[in-house]
Design an enzyme around this catalytic site. Structure first.
Site, PDB file in Angstrom:
ATOM      1  CB  ALA A  66     -58.647 -59.011  60.525  1.00  0.00           C
ATOM      2  N   GLY A 109     -59.826 -56.091  56.376  1.00  0.00           N
ATOM      3  CA  GLY A 109     -60.969 -57.076  56.199  1.00  0.00           C
ATOM      4  C   GLY A 109     -62.336 -56.564  55.988  1.00  0.00           C
ATOM      5  CD  GLU A 132     -55.109 -54.867  55.463  1.00  0.00           C
ATOM      6  OE1 GLU A 132     -54.942 -53.788  54.694  1.00  0.00           O
ATOM      7  OE2 GLU A 132     -56.092 -55.696  55.251  1.00  0.00           O
TER       8      GLU A 132
HETATM    9  N1  CO8 Z   1     -59.361 -55.159  65.734  1.00  0.00           N
HETATM   10  C1  CO8 Z   1     -59.727 -55.082  66.977  1.00  0.00           C
HETATM   11  N2  CO8 Z   1     -60.074 -54.138  67.518  1.00  0.00           N
HETATM   12  C2  CO8 Z   1     -60.307 -52.770  66.997  1.00  0.00           C
HETATM   13  C3  CO8 Z   1     -60.179 -52.711  65.606  1.00  0.00           C
HETATM   14  C4  CO8 Z   1     -59.446 -54.069  64.752  1.00  0.00           C
HETATM   15  N3  CO8 Z   1     -59.286 -54.235  63.612  1.00  0.00           N
HETATM   16  N4  CO8 Z   1     -60.328 -51.543  65.007  1.00  0.00           N
HETATM   17  C5  CO8 Z   1     -60.836 -50.815  66.201  1.00  0.00           C
HETATM   18  N5  CO8 Z   1     -60.870 -51.837  67.165  1.00  0.00           N
HETATM   19  C6  CO8 Z   1     -61.215 -51.431  68.556  1.00  0.00           C
HETATM   20  C7  CO8 Z   1     -60.112 -50.489  69.301  1.00  0.00           C
HETATM   21  O1  CO8 Z   1     -59.206 -51.297  69.845  1.00  0.00           O
HETATM   22  C8  CO8 Z   1     -60.908 -49.719  70.341  1.00  0.00           C
HETATM   23  O2  CO8 Z   1     -61.099 -50.765  71.288  1.00  0.00           O
HETATM   24  P1  CO8 Z   1     -60.907 -50.301  72.948  1.00  0.00           P
HETATM   25  O3  CO8 Z   1     -62.007 -49.076  73.248  1.00  0.00           O
HETATM   26  O4  CO8 Z   1     -61.133 -51.458  73.813  1.00  0.00           O
HETATM   27  O5  CO8 Z   1     -59.696 -49.766  72.810  1.00  0.00           O
HETATM   28  C9  CO8 Z   1     -62.408 -49.872  69.749  1.00  0.00           C
HETATM   29  O6  CO8 Z   1     -62.424 -50.414  68.605  1.00  0.00           O
HETATM   30  C10 CO8 Z   1     -62.622 -48.103  69.199  1.00  0.00           C
HETATM   31  O7  CO8 Z   1     -61.552 -47.874  68.380  1.00  0.00           O
HETATM   32  P2  CO8 Z   1     -60.614 -46.652  68.403  1.00  0.00           P
HETATM   33  O8  CO8 Z   1     -60.686 -46.036  69.835  1.00  0.00           O
HETATM   34  O9  CO8 Z   1     -59.339 -46.800  67.917  1.00  0.00           O
HETATM   35  O10 CO8 Z   1     -61.679 -45.575  67.614  1.00  0.00           O
HETATM   36  P3  CO8 Z   1     -60.982 -44.322  66.583  1.00  0.00           P
HETATM   37  O11 CO8 Z   1     -62.444 -43.515  66.170  1.00  0.00           O
HETATM   38  O12 CO8 Z   1     -60.044 -43.761  67.599  1.00  0.00           O
HETATM   39  O13 CO8 Z   1     -60.141 -45.017  65.483  1.00  0.00           O
HETATM   40  C11 CO8 Z   1     -59.924 -46.272  63.576  1.00  0.00           C
HETATM   41  C12 CO8 Z   1     -60.745 -45.769  64.434  1.00  0.00           C
HETATM   42  C13 CO8 Z   1     -59.091 -45.484  62.804  1.00  0.00           C
HETATM   43  C14 CO8 Z   1     -60.776 -47.426  62.659  1.00  0.00           C
HETATM   44  C15 CO8 Z   1     -59.004 -47.118  64.496  1.00  0.00           C
HETATM   45  O14 CO8 Z   1     -59.716 -48.077  65.386  1.00  0.00           O
HETATM   46  C16 CO8 Z   1     -58.098 -48.280  63.587  1.00  0.00           C
HETATM   47  O15 CO8 Z   1     -57.010 -47.913  63.033  1.00  0.00           O
HETATM   48  N6  CO8 Z   1     -58.548 -49.612  63.748  1.00  0.00           N
HETATM   49  C17 CO8 Z   1     -57.876 -50.524  62.960  1.00  0.00           C
HETATM   50  C18 CO8 Z   1     -57.725 -50.431  61.627  1.00  0.00           C
HETATM   51  C19 CO8 Z   1     -57.029 -51.380  61.020  1.00  0.00           C
HETATM   52  O16 CO8 Z   1     -55.701 -51.574  61.017  1.00  0.00           O
HETATM   53  N7  CO8 Z   1     -57.506 -52.488  60.027  1.00  0.00           N
HETATM   54  C20 CO8 Z   1     -57.020 -53.449  59.508  1.00  0.00           C
HETATM   55  C21 CO8 Z   1     -56.821 -54.693  60.355  1.00  0.00           C
HETATM   56  S1  CO8 Z   1     -55.566 -56.158  59.728  1.00  0.00           S
HETATM   57  C22 CO8 Z   1     -56.566 -56.942  58.587  1.00  0.00           C
HETATM   58  O17 CO8 Z   1     -57.903 -56.483  58.501  1.00  0.00           O
HETATM   59  C23 CO8 Z   1     -56.249 -57.903  58.076  1.00  0.00           C
HETATM   60  C24 CO8 Z   1     -57.012 -58.789  57.120  1.00  0.00           C
HETATM   61  C25 CO8 Z   1     -56.542 -60.120  56.654  1.00  0.00           C
HETATM   62  C26 CO8 Z   1     -57.439 -61.206  57.207  1.00  0.00           C
HETATM   63  C27 CO8 Z   1     -57.034 -61.846  58.457  1.00  0.00           C
HETATM   64  C28 CO8 Z   1     -57.815 -63.044  58.788  1.00  0.00           C
HETATM   65  C29 CO8 Z   1     -57.763 -63.463  60.218  1.00  0.00           C
END
Ligand code: CO8
Length: 258
Positions: A66, A109, A132
């Site tokens: 998400a 998500g 999460e």
């Molecule tokens: N949300 C928003 N932006 C994101 C997300 C995300 N989930 N994941 C990555 N991005 C963005 C980063 O912020 C970055 O943007 P910017 O260049 O502007 O800083 C861009 O994407 C590239 O990401 P990274 O530079 O972090 O890329 P890496 O290769 O270094 O890392 C990862 C990749 C490991 C995937 C890392 O991006 C990460 O940990 N992302 C978050 C993963 C996460 O925690 N996911 C769970 C989210 S919570 C959820 O899904 C709850 C579901 C419940 C439903 C809710 C309904 C509303």
């Protein structure tokens, strides 16, 4: 023709393709993307010319969860009143088989979206997880329910409670995915699976998907009763007559989807 902002939508023969397309955010599921995925899926689902739907992302990410930036400022009352999960209930009612073609990250998500599909084909680059817990929240679109059903309580608990990611091989061993495909072949394999399903009788495919879903949602005795009824119902179809006649005549069946 509907215009989409966060996804690419295409029809190839009897297969509908939805490609998540927010590369700047690793296909994070913001409200627009959720609305568009649900909208495109339900539009395909209403079209009897579509027999399977493929959902895919990019080589780097199926979806990284998400959209954290969108959620960050929200409070309990926003979650409760706005119900960001509402759209997924509609997605869960899609009768057309959904094939997730996953490369790269399928997190939070994103993993939950893949698990809402019927088949998950994973590139050898795929990484699955429910991280999460690291954000101070828990999975919210089925992760705590579908993951244990797919891979068992203990492995699911380890992933949900630690936030650890698992690679494609571990995911396959655990039973989360249908199978692993070399990354370069992922989309061709997904097309093949989708075309194969789309070549079958649509009402029979619906019946099979319904019965498989009953296996997820009911006890064994109730599920077996459901299957028995659904099996009997296929004998009301022209396609059952055609399928069996084709076998008897040693020819390929031509289904009319009736
Ligand atoms: N949300 C928003 N932006 C994101 C997300 C995300 N989930 N994941 C990555 N991005 C963005 C980063 O912020 C970055 O943007 P910017 O260049 O502007 O800083 C861009 O994407 C590239 O990401 P990274 O530079 O972090 O890329 P890496 O290769 O270094 O890392 C990862 C990749 C490991 C995937 C890392 O991006 C990460 O940990 N992302 C978050 C993963 C996460 O925690 N996911 C769970 C989210 S919570 C959820 O899904 C709850 C579901 C419940 C439903 C809710 C309904 C509303």
């Amino acid at each position: 023709m509907t215009e989409y902002e966060t996804i690419l939508v295409e029809t190839r023969g009897r297969v509908g393709w939805i490609t998540l397309n927010r590369p700047e955010a690793l296909n994070a599921l913001n409200a627009t993307l959720v609305r568009e995925v649900v909208g495109a899926s339900t539009t395909f689902d209403r079209d009897p010319g579509i027999g399977a739907i493929v959902i895919t992302g990019s080589a780097k990410a199926f979806a990284a969860g998400a959209d954290i930036k969108e959620m960050a400022e929200q409070g309990y009352i926003d979650m409760y009143l706005n119900d960001p999960f509402r759209g997924w209930a509609e997605f869960e009612r899609v009768r057309t088989p959904l094939i997730a073609a996953v490369a790269g990250f399928a997190l939070g998500g994103g993993c939950e979206l893949a698990m809402m599909c019927d088949i998950i084909l994973a590139a050898d680059t795929a990484k699955f997880g429910q991280p999460e817990i690291n954000l101070g929240v828990i999975p919210g679109i089925g992760g705590t329910q579908r993951l244990p059903r797919a891979i068992g309580k203990y492995k699911a608990a380890e992933l949900v409670l630690t936030g650890r990611l698992m690679g494609a091989e571990e995911a396959e061993r655990a039973g989360l995915i249908s199978r692993i495909v070399p990354a370069a072949e992922l989309l061709d394999e997904a097309a093949l699976v989708a075309e194969t399903i789309a070549s079958k009788s649509l009402p029979v495919v619906y019946a099979a998907k319904d019965a498989l879903q009953a296996a997820q949602e009911t006890g064994l005795a109730e599920g077996i009763r459901f299957e028995k009824q659904a099996f009997a119902a296929t004998f009301a179809l022209d396609d059952q007559s055609e399928g069996m006649a084709a076998f008897r005549d040693k020819r390929t069946a031509h289904f009319s989807h009736r």
